[in-house]
Design an enzyme around this catalytic site. Structure first.
Site, mmCIF file in Angstrom:
data_model
loop_
_atom_site.group_PDB
_atom_site.id
_atom_site.type_symbol
_atom_site.label_atom_id
_atom_site.label_comp_id
_atom_site.label_asym_id
_atom_site.label_seq_id
_atom_site.Cartn_x
_atom_site.Cartn_y
_atom_site.Cartn_z
ATOM 1 N N SER A 1 8.430 -17.951 4.147
ATOM 2 C CA SER A 1 9.524 -17.830 5.120
ATOM 3 C C SER A 1 9.244 -18.614 6.395
ATOM 4 O O SER A 1 10.131 -19.317 6.906
ATOM 5 C CB SER A 1 9.794 -16.362 5.446
ATOM 6 O OG SER A 1 8.621 -15.716 5.892
ATOM 7 N N HIS B 1 7.239 -12.626 -2.080
ATOM 8 C CA HIS B 1 7.137 -12.679 -0.615
ATOM 9 C C HIS B 1 7.728 -11.395 -0.031
ATOM 10 O O HIS B 1 7.194 -10.317 -0.258
ATOM 11 C CB HIS B 1 7.830 -13.942 -0.109
ATOM 12 C CG HIS B 1 7.538 -14.265 1.332
ATOM 13 N ND1 HIS B 1 6.399 -13.846 1.982
ATOM 14 C CD2 HIS B 1 8.246 -14.963 2.258
ATOM 15 C CE1 HIS B 1 6.411 -14.283 3.240
ATOM 16 N NE2 HIS B 1 7.530 -14.953 3.428
ATOM 17 N N HIS C 1 -3.673 -11.925 -1.538
ATOM 18 C CA HIS C 1 -3.124 -12.509 -0.312
ATOM 19 C C HIS C 1 -3.497 -13.982 -0.291
ATOM 20 O O HIS C 1 -4.607 -14.356 -0.670
ATOM 21 C CB HIS C 1 -3.684 -11.789 0.916
ATOM 22 C CG HIS C 1 -2.997 -12.140 2.195
ATOM 23 N ND1 HIS C 1 -3.278 -13.288 2.887
ATOM 24 C CD2 HIS C 1 -2.034 -11.497 2.905
ATOM 25 C CE1 HIS C 1 -2.530 -13.333 3.977
ATOM 26 N NE2 HIS C 1 -1.760 -12.263 4.015
ATOM 27 N N ARG D 1 -3.697 -4.692 7.684
ATOM 28 C CA ARG D 1 -2.415 -3.996 7.845
ATOM 29 C C ARG D 1 -2.267 -2.892 6.803
ATOM 30 O O ARG D 1 -1.639 -1.859 7.063
ATOM 31 C CB ARG D 1 -1.271 -5.008 7.760
ATOM 32 C CG ARG D 1 -1.300 -6.059 8.865
ATOM 33 C CD ARG D 1 -0.319 -7.183 8.618
ATOM 34 N NE ARG D 1 -0.647 -7.923 7.402
ATOM 35 C CZ ARG D 1 0.063 -8.946 6.919
ATOM 36 N NH1 ARG D 1 1.157 -9.338 7.563
ATOM 37 N NH2 ARG D 1 -0.303 -9.562 5.821
ATOM 38 N N ASP E 1 1.908 -5.090 1.683
ATOM 39 C CA ASP E 1 3.010 -4.505 0.907
ATOM 40 C C ASP E 1 2.631 -3.191 0.260
ATOM 41 O O ASP E 1 3.495 -2.359 0.009
ATOM 42 C CB ASP E 1 3.472 -5.491 -0.173
ATOM 43 C CG ASP E 1 3.979 -6.790 0.430
ATOM 44 O OD1 ASP E 1 4.712 -6.707 1.424
ATOM 45 O OD2 ASP E 1 3.638 -7.878 -0.074
#
Length: 229
Positions: free
Chosen positions: A97, A127, A174, A183, A229
């Site tokens: 993105s 994504h 990743h 995260r 995610d």
């Protein structure tokens, strides 16, 4: 929103190229300011019978206002959104993105077009849609357990079966990191504190133990650890 682009107007008026950045910056700031209302309107049209977003309270932060606009008033939900929005706001330039916005912007498309293109990139399951794919996978895994308590042994076999069927296991790996995504760790700590007995969180925790060794054993995965995610 592109009809309101200050850059497009300045370009049409013949602004000098050394000044392009000024109106591009203004467009970007305008877009950031408008996005919560746009997103809340879309959400409300889909899930709240078109309820209009409530007015923004300028004394409150981004998370509070967005949660209020989509009808969630639980302080813990607001705190979760505060965490979630913060850890997703930092995106380096190499992913789909971010790269797409740079590419489209290099043609002097205004920021509204550039960011719209980036959102189209986010729609892919490798994504931005990976969030949704992870939730689907966890729910499907839980359903397949038929009420059994998830264990490392069961999830190890489930992961092997998933890979053998030619599918990917969403949420692991990743492009830049070679360790557990910090995260992920932040979200895990939040869940441990506020929702330790949630069935999906318990399942995700077992996945954290079971899946990386399976991915490592394939010899094809550079980073087998969970991502945001």
């Amino acid at each position: 929103l592109s009809s309101e682009s200050k850059f497009a107007k300045a370009y049409g008026d013949g602004v000098h190229k050394t000044k392009y950045w000024e109106t591009n910056f203004e467009d970007s700031m305008d877009l950031i300011a408008k996005l919560p209302v746009v997103a809340a309107t879309i959400y409300n049209n889909l899930y709240r019978e078109g309820a209009p977003p409530c007015p923004i309270d300028t004394s409150k932060d981004w998370s509070y206002n967005f949660s209020e606009m989509i009808g969630y008033k639980d302080p813990m939900f607001t705190e979760l959104m505060r965490l979630y929005l913060t850890i997703h706001s930092d995106h380096e330039g190499g992913n789909v993105s971010a790269h797409t916005t740079h590419l489209v912007g290099s043609a002097l498309s205004d920021p509204y077009y550039s960011f719209a293109a980036g959102v189209n990139g986010l729609a892919g399951p490798l994504h931005g849609l990976a969030n949704q794919e992870c939730l689907r996978w966890l729910k499907a895994t839980r359903a397949s357990l038929g009420g059994k308590e998830p264990t490392v042994e069961i999830l190890t076999q489930f992961a092997k079966d998933t890979l053998a069927s030619g599918k990917v296991i969403p949420g692991f790996g990743h492009g830049a990191l070679r360790a557990t995504d910090p995260r992920y760790t932040i979200q895990m700590e939040f869940a441990q504190e506020h929702m330790p007995d949630d069935p999906l969180f318990k399942l995700a925790s077992v996945c954290y133990e079971a899946i990386p060794p399976v991915l490592q054993a394939t010899g094809k995965v550079a980073n087998p650890w969970p991502n945001v995610d």
